[in-house]
Design an enzyme around this catalytic site. Sequence first.
Site, PDB file in Angstrom:
ATOM      1  N   CYS A 116      -1.866  -1.224   7.540  1.00  0.00           N
ATOM      2  CA  CYS A 116      -0.952  -0.076   7.488  1.00  0.00           C
ATOM      3  C   CYS A 116      -0.951   0.689   8.804  1.00  0.00           C
ATOM      4  CB  CYS A 116      -1.344   0.852   6.340  1.00  0.00           C
ATOM      5  SG  CYS A 116      -1.040   0.126   4.708  1.00  0.00           S
ATOM      6  N   GLU A 161       1.307   3.691   2.148  1.00  0.00           N
ATOM      7  CA  GLU A 161       2.069   3.986   3.359  1.00  0.00           C
ATOM      8  C   GLU A 161       3.367   3.167   3.414  1.00  0.00           C
ATOM      9  OE1 GLU A 161      -2.365   4.039   4.562  1.00  0.00           O
ATOM     10  OE2 GLU A 161      -1.073   3.115   3.047  1.00  0.00           O
ATOM     11  N   ARG A 220     -32.631   3.309 -26.174  1.00  0.00           N
ATOM     12  CA  ARG A 220     -33.532   2.680 -25.205  1.00  0.00           C
ATOM     13  C   ARG A 220     -32.771   2.103 -24.019  1.00  0.00           C
ATOM     14  NH1 ARG A 220     -37.669  -1.963 -27.158  1.00  0.00           N
ATOM     15  NH2 ARG A 220     -35.674  -3.052 -27.484  1.00  0.00           N
ATOM     16  N   ALA A 280     -22.151   8.716 -28.596  1.00  0.00           N
ATOM     17  CA  ALA A 280     -21.718   9.683 -29.607  1.00  0.00           C
ATOM     18  C   ALA A 280     -22.939  10.067 -30.431  1.00  0.00           C
ATOM     19  CB  ALA A 280     -20.643   9.080 -30.499  1.00  0.00           C
ATOM     20  N   THR A 307     -27.393  -3.534 -30.119  1.00  0.00           N
ATOM     21  CA  THR A 307     -26.042  -3.058 -30.407  1.00  0.00           C
ATOM     22  C   THR A 307     -25.099  -4.220 -30.679  1.00  0.00           C
ATOM     23  OG1 THR A 307     -26.346  -1.074 -29.062  1.00  0.00           O
ATOM     24  CG2 THR A 307     -24.088  -1.743 -29.497  1.00  0.00           C
ATOM     25  N   ARG A 324     -12.212   3.018 -21.520  1.00  0.00           N
ATOM     26  CA  ARG A 324     -12.515   1.614 -21.239  1.00  0.00           C
ATOM     27  C   ARG A 324     -11.471   0.996 -20.318  1.00  0.00           C
ATOM     28  NH1 ARG A 324     -14.055  -0.685 -27.316  1.00  0.00           N
ATOM     29  NH2 ARG A 324     -16.025   0.492 -27.555  1.00  0.00           N
ATOM     30  N   HIS A 358       0.832  -1.196   0.000  1.00  0.00           N
ATOM     31  CA  HIS A 358       0.000   0.000   0.000  1.00  0.00           C
ATOM     32  C   HIS A 358       0.874   1.258   0.000  1.00  0.00           C
ATOM     33  CE1 HIS A 358      -3.900  -2.061   1.640  1.00  0.00           C
ATOM     34  NE2 HIS A 358      -3.443  -2.606   0.529  1.00  0.00           N
TER      35      HIS A 358
END
Length: 347
Positions: free
Chosen positions: A89, A53, A291, A159, A201, A189, A51
């Site tokens: 941590c 820290e 939709r 778009a 689609t 993405r 991590h």
Amino acid sequence: MDPDDKYMYRCLQLARKGAGHVAPNPMVGAVLVYNERIIGEGYHQVYGQAHAEVNCINSVLPEDVPLIQESTLYVSLEPCAHFGKTPPCADLIIRKQIRKVVVGCRDPFKEVDGKGIEKMKAAGIEVISNVLEEACTDLNKRFFTFHLLSRPYVILKWAQSSNCKISGGGSGRVFISNAWTNTLVHKWRSEEAAIAIGTNTALLDNPFLTTRLWPGRNPVRIVLDKKLSIPRSQNIYSSDARTVVFNEVKEGDDQHIRYLLMKPGEPLAEQMLAGLYKLGIQSVIIEGGTRFLQTFIHENLWDEARVITNNEMLIDDGSDAPIFSKGDLIHSETYLSDSIKIYQNRY
């Protein structure tokens, strides 16, 4: 500028370097300061590894190690207090006898959620909380949404032409965004856990939904296919990434494909987000047709909308773009013919 703010800004700068590499963990940055001199810096670099820290303390030069216990540690998110893939941590901070810790914001994860702060205070460490809290929370808005609202962070994306059409009237695919913007979309993405589309689609555009134009990991592909009408030969089922299919027919796993059952007649967006939450998916980009996108708007289950407009394109006969009324414009930019506007939901 207030010194606490200055060093917390540096924590945020460092934390952003972990974008795309630490999820489902949050992005975290840490800075160790002695007498207004930074002696150590670190950030969470890779999920499952050290991590912020730990990396910060390990970066301190040998000659500065004796100064650690007299220093102030700045960290953008509350130090963890539980054993996960790495030790707590908070325990490391106590063991190093650091006298003061400044925390950007509290960690909403139930295994932490104030426990790290309490543990450090009980050990006699001075703890100051909520420094640049809004900025620190916003940095990990996906993480916070997931743990506080029990659903992924939802980004709507489409778009449209200059006259607000998102598709042509024919059966063929219409490419609206230009090459520059399309590359940016692939970068988006790579920054999210999943990307979702509807049946039409998948059938009409046959997309891969991968990050082919940008270096980075592919998101999990999500498709709504109630009757399982999409052929297995479609690109959405390629082996490039995992695919989750929400449907009303079957449930189970088939190689890299997972089928999740939905209940007919119940809110669609709510069911999908509940399913993604159970899978541990913290963010999702919603693409697809009007939709499908409008469903998330209607159920008010979205956090951000990214709208790309090709200002040089007109589509005479096509589908109207989605409509929303609760969004506040928070960012805009232009790439040649395309303008990009990002809106935040007011809920």
